[in-house]
Enzyme design. Structure first.
Site, short mmCIF file in Angstrom:
data_model
loop_
_atom_site.label_atom_id
_atom_site.label_comp_id
_atom_site.label_asym_id
_atom_site.label_seq_id
_atom_site.Cartn_x
_atom_site.Cartn_y
_atom_site.Cartn_z
N CYS A 99 68.18 40.84 120.41
CA CYS A 99 69.46 40.25 120.78
C CYS A 99 69.43 39.69 122.21
CB CYS A 99 70.61 41.23 120.55
SG CYS A 99 72.22 40.40 120.42
N HIS A 207 69.53 43.04 114.88
CA HIS A 207 69.51 44.39 115.44
C HIS A 207 68.76 45.36 114.52
CE1 HIS A 207 72.19 44.10 118.98
NE2 HIS A 207 72.67 43.05 118.33
N GLU A 209 67.30 47.99 115.35
CA GLU A 209 67.44 49.39 115.81
C GLU A 209 68.55 50.13 115.07
OE1 GLU A 209 70.83 47.51 117.78
OE2 GLU A 209 68.78 46.85 117.41
#
Length: 235
Positions: A99, A207, A209
C-alpha cells in the site's frame, strides 16, 4: 499523531504477518526529523518491510500537484524511506512494500502517483467503505491479472487472484527498472518488482497482511520475503 502527541507506531497486522508468515523477527525503524543513518540501518537488518499507513507520500517528492485538503502526510517517513529503498535494493537487502510502501517504492525509483484514482476517467474506485466492518473493508474486492513471467504468478500457480482494495492513490508513471507483476481489471498497476534487484524486491498495492495465515497466497508471499531475508543474513 495519537491525541496531541507524535508517536512511532505500526499496525499489529503488519508485525504479526512478519512474525508468523515470514517467520522473521519484526523490529520497527523509527522515522525522526533527522533521519537515522541508512548505512547503519542496513548493517543491522536482513530485510525491510514498508507497511501501509493512513498517510500518503508528499506530492512534492514526485513533482505532483498539492494534495487535497485533509490529506495526511508523514514527511519524516518520506525522508527515511525514499532514501532507504534504493540503498537497500542496491545493497542486496530484501524489500517488500504494501500500500503506502508500494507507492513509496515507486516514488523512490523515480515514478509518480495518481493522488485520486477514482477521479480519473477509465479507472474504478479502489477505495474501501470506511463505514463497513473491517472484515467487509478487507474482503476480496477484485481480481488482479498476474504477469506470466513474474514472481507472483510463480507463487500463485495461476494467472489471476482475488485481492482486497483499500486505496485512493495509485501508480501514474512507473519508476525506473520496475517490472509490472499484476494489474487490476481497469489496467491500474497493482504490483511490481525491481527488475535487476539481486534479491527479493517487490511491492503490492493490496493488503496481504490482513488475516495472512488464512490466505495461502498471502502466506506464500510473506514466506518468500522471509526466505530472502534469511538467505541475505547467511551471506
Amino acid at each position: 499523531m495519537i491525541g496531541p502527541h507524535p508517536f512511532h507506531a505500526v499496525g499489529e497486522k503488519y508485525v504479526a504477518a512478519v512474525a508468523q508468515a515470514a517467520d522473521c523477527l519484526p523490529l520497527m525503524i523509527p522515522v525522526l526529523e533527522s533521519p537515522l543513518d541508512v548505512s547503519e540501518i542496513l548493517a543491522r537488518v536482513d530485510g525491510v518491510f514498508f507497511t501501509g499507513s493512513p498517510s500518503n507520500v508528499e506530492p512534492h517528492r514526485y513533482g505532483g500537484e498539492e494534495s487535497a485538503a485533509g490529506t495526511l502526510h508523514d514527511p519524516h517517513r518520506d525522508a527515511t524511506t525514499l532514501s532507504l529503498i534504493p540503498r537497500a535494493v542496491a545493497a542486496g537487502v530484501p524489500v517488500f512494500g504494501v500500500c503506502r510502501g508500494f507507492q513509496e517504492m515507486n516514488v523512490a525509483m523515480g515514478g509518480t502517483l495518481h493522488q485520486r484514482v477514482h477521479e480519473i476517467a477509465g479507472f474504478d474506485d479502489h477505495r474501501e467503505d470506511k463505514d463497513e466492518p473491517l472484515d467487509v473493508q478487507y474482503a476480496p474486492a477484485h481480481d488482479v491479472v498476474l504477469e506470466p513471467d513474474g514472481l507472483l504468478a510463480k507463487l500463485a500457480g495461476v494467472d489471476r487472484i482475488q485481492v482486497n482494495s483499500l486505496h485512493s492513490q495509485g501508480v501514474d508513471r512507473l519508476g525506473r527498472d520496475l517490472a509490472i507483476e499484476a494489474r487490476a481489471p481497469d489496467g491500474l498497476i497493482e504490483a511490481f518488482r525491481v527488475r535487476h534487484a539481486p534479491t527479493f524486491a517487490l511491492a503490492v498495492q493490496w493488503h496481504p497482511e490482513w488475516q495472512v495465515m488464512s490466505n495461502e497466497f498471502s502466506k506464500a508471499l510473506f514466506a518468500e520475503f522471509g526466505r530472502a531475508a534469511r538467505h541475505a543474513k547467511k551471506e
